[in-house]
Design an enzyme around this catalytic site. Structure first.
Site, mmCIF file in Angstrom:
data_model
loop_
_atom_site.group_PDB
_atom_site.id
_atom_site.type_symbol
_atom_site.label_atom_id
_atom_site.label_comp_id
_atom_site.label_asym_id
_atom_site.label_seq_id
_atom_site.Cartn_x
_atom_site.Cartn_y
_atom_site.Cartn_z
ATOM 1 N N GLN A 217 36.356 39.572 45.824
ATOM 2 C CA GLN A 217 37.025 39.045 47.027
ATOM 3 C C GLN A 217 37.710 40.153 47.821
ATOM 4 O O GLN A 217 37.575 40.235 49.042
ATOM 5 C CB GLN A 217 38.054 37.970 46.631
ATOM 6 N N TYR B 191 46.355 37.162 31.571
ATOM 7 C CA TYR B 191 46.256 37.883 32.852
ATOM 8 C C TYR B 191 47.585 38.587 33.151
ATOM 9 O O TYR B 191 47.624 39.778 33.462
ATOM 10 C CB TYR B 191 45.925 36.863 33.943
HETATM 11 P P1 NAD Z 1 37.173 39.298 41.969
HETATM 12 O O1 NAD Z 1 37.078 38.518 40.715
HETATM 13 O O2 NAD Z 1 36.773 38.655 43.246
HETATM 14 O O3 NAD Z 1 36.360 40.662 41.832
HETATM 15 C C1 NAD Z 1 36.430 41.448 40.680
HETATM 16 C C2 NAD Z 1 35.159 42.258 40.585
HETATM 17 O O4 NAD Z 1 35.234 43.043 39.380
HETATM 18 C C3 NAD Z 1 33.895 41.407 40.495
HETATM 19 O O5 NAD Z 1 32.997 41.757 41.531
HETATM 20 C C4 NAD Z 1 33.328 41.726 39.119
HETATM 21 O O6 NAD Z 1 31.912 41.768 39.108
HETATM 22 C C5 NAD Z 1 33.932 43.096 38.858
HETATM 23 N N1 NAD Z 1 33.999 43.431 37.436
HETATM 24 C C6 NAD Z 1 34.295 42.605 36.395
HETATM 25 N N2 NAD Z 1 34.231 43.305 35.247
HETATM 26 C C7 NAD Z 1 33.898 44.570 35.550
HETATM 27 C C8 NAD Z 1 33.690 45.749 34.800
HETATM 28 N N3 NAD Z 1 33.769 45.751 33.455
HETATM 29 N N4 NAD Z 1 33.386 46.886 35.460
HETATM 30 C C9 NAD Z 1 33.258 46.893 36.811
HETATM 31 N N5 NAD Z 1 33.429 45.804 37.581
HETATM 32 C C10 NAD Z 1 33.746 44.662 36.947
HETATM 33 O O7 NAD Z 1 38.681 39.837 42.062
HETATM 34 P P2 NAD Z 1 39.530 40.197 43.367
HETATM 35 O O8 NAD Z 1 40.139 38.950 43.862
HETATM 36 O O9 NAD Z 1 38.742 41.039 44.279
HETATM 37 O O10 NAD Z 1 40.714 41.013 42.678
HETATM 38 C C11 NAD Z 1 40.663 42.409 42.527
HETATM 39 C C12 NAD Z 1 41.924 42.848 41.822
HETATM 40 O O11 NAD Z 1 43.063 42.400 42.571
HETATM 41 C C13 NAD Z 1 42.100 42.291 40.401
HETATM 42 O O12 NAD Z 1 42.751 43.248 39.603
HETATM 43 C C14 NAD Z 1 43.029 41.118 40.611
HETATM 44 O O13 NAD Z 1 43.774 40.830 39.447
HETATM 45 C C15 NAD Z 1 43.914 41.643 41.714
HETATM 46 N N6 NAD Z 1 44.569 40.569 42.463
HETATM 47 C C16 NAD Z 1 43.809 39.709 43.196
HETATM 48 C C17 NAD Z 1 44.434 38.677 43.889
HETATM 49 C C18 NAD Z 1 43.654 37.696 44.714
HETATM 50 O O14 NAD Z 1 44.228 36.680 45.147
HETATM 51 N N7 NAD Z 1 42.359 37.939 44.971
HETATM 52 C C19 NAD Z 1 45.828 38.556 43.821
HETATM 53 C C20 NAD Z 1 46.568 39.427 43.028
HETATM 54 C C21 NAD Z 1 45.912 40.466 42.372
HETATM 55 C C1 AKB Z 2 44.954 34.517 40.612
HETATM 56 O O1 AKB Z 2 45.249 33.369 41.004
HETATM 57 O O2 AKB Z 2 44.625 34.803 39.454
HETATM 58 C C2 AKB Z 2 45.078 35.634 41.619
HETATM 59 C C3 AKB Z 2 46.444 36.225 41.561
HETATM 60 C C4 AKB Z 2 47.525 35.652 42.364
HETATM 61 O O3 AKB Z 2 46.656 37.174 40.849
HETATM 62 N N1 AKB Z 2 44.750 35.121 42.905
#
Ligand code: NAD
Ligand code: AKB
Length: 337
Positions: free
Chosen positions: A29, A158
């Protein structure tokens, strides 16, 4: 209007040296929007996207791509060396709901992957961005205006990996001089890629369902209040933090940031201003509701504002109007719907 990164280039201060930028988990995302933003800001040739997934035939991210498993240290070291990487945006992880279903995999990917990235950064003198989360807090944390420095005793795997990740990044900064920086991101709302299995995913799904079916069944309670942010603000925050003068950063891992504190009922009301026939009902998923119940309702992001000028541009009304306008271009209601 969503401000593009290039228009805002001046606000980030000086760009990093000539070495390249690696984004892990780039097909997710955040990466689906961060990679194009970094390419626009620094030049396409400076940014290497990577993910565990094989790149689709019609890629959403153009340019250099590496199939990279972050749990494999040698793969990371090889990519960092071969591309002369100077900065890593480490996005690869499992999100909260998926992580709770697969706690062992979550530990291996979220902690093992981060450790490997930090090791590569130590050996090759890279800067590292670590996305922490509101999930780094737990039920004993003050829920309203959650302070920058407070109790962090999360009850999800998490959250455990996010707190441990913050500490590991700080350790590598203090012990080895790795320039690691992080944000405690709230739930992110975006229209390019779907979310990857988190507790806040409802706030994206609701828009697709509102346009397709004028109806959404929400998996959280109507009053489940959580912090959220529109993706353009999150992208600006990530690049802004990474370009901030290190001398101004009182904290490294990680800064609280937020843009709005909303409930599903409030988001539905806002959508109804644009889609008057939209209806929402609720079928609470106990796993995700219990995770939401353990997270803050609203973060205090004063330190980020003071130290490096964080200032989100999208509130609930502006985000909703922009999301619906963008999604109308790609989501069609079914015929007769
Ligand atoms: P996502 O799940 O959309 O994307 C994560 C990507 O990591 C996926 O494309 C997956 O294929 C890849 N992946 C999984 N295992 C892997 C591995 N072993 N090696 C390489 N790639 C791998 O997540 P996102 O929403 O893009 O989030 C990215 C980061 O931001 C994460 O650390 C998440 O915890 C953090 N985060 C996201 C949000 C949110 O709302 N999207 C909020 C807070 C924190
Ligand atoms: C989740 O809901 O896991 C993420 C985050 C807030 O870390 N969108």
């Amino acid at each position: 209007m969503v401000a593009s990164i290039s228009k805002d280039a001046g606000q980030y201060g000086s760009t990093p040296g000539a070495r390249r930028i690696l984004v892990t988990g780039a097909l997710g995302q955040i990466g689906s929007e961060l990679v194009p933003a970094l390419r626009e800001h620094y030049g396409a040739e400076r940014v290497v996207a990577s993910d565990l997934r094989i790149m689709p035939l019609r890629p959403s991210v153009e340019g250099a791509y590496e199939h990279l498993d972050c749990t494999q240290l040698q793969q990371i070291l090889e990519v960092v060396r071969r591309h002369d990487i100077g900065t890593v945006y480490h996005l690869a992880a499992l999100l909260s709901a998926v992580a709770e279903e697969k706690p062992h995999a979550a530990w291996s990917i979220n902690m093992g992957g981060l450790y490997n990235v930090l090791e590569a950064a130590r050996q090759y003198h890279c800067q590292v961005f670590f996305p922490s989360s509101i999930g780094a807090f737990g039920p004993s944390t003050p829920r309203e205006r959650t302070p920058q420095v407070t109790i962090q005793r999360p009850t999800t795997i998490y959250g455990v990996t996010k707190v441990a990740g913050e500490l590991l990044c700080d350790y590598y900064a203090g012990r080895f001089g790795v320039d690691s920086r992080g944000l405690r991101l709230p739930g992110l709302i975006s229209y390019v890629a779907l979310p990857g299995g988190g507790t806040t995913d409802y706030a994206v799904e609701i828009f697709y369902q509102a346009l397709r079916y004028r109806h959404y069944t929400c998996f959280l309670r109507p009053d489940a209040r959580l912090d959220m942010m529109y993706m353009p603000d999150a992208i600006r925050a990530m690049i802004g933090l990474m370009e901030a003068d290190a001398a101004r950063l009182r904290y490294r891992n990680a800064y609280n940031v937020t843009a709005m504190s909303i409930t599903p009922a409030e988001l539905a009301d806002e959508i109804r201003k644009h889609v008057p026939t939209f209806a929402i009902d609720y079928q609470v998923d106990h796993l995700r509701q219990s995770i939401a119940d353990s997270w803050p309702c609203s973060l205090d992001d004063g330190a980020a504002r003071e130290d490096w000028g964080f200032a989100p541009r999208f509130d609930l009304a502006a985000m909703t109007a922009d999301m619906l306008a963008r999604l109308r271009e790609k989501v069609q209601a079914p015929k007769g719907g």
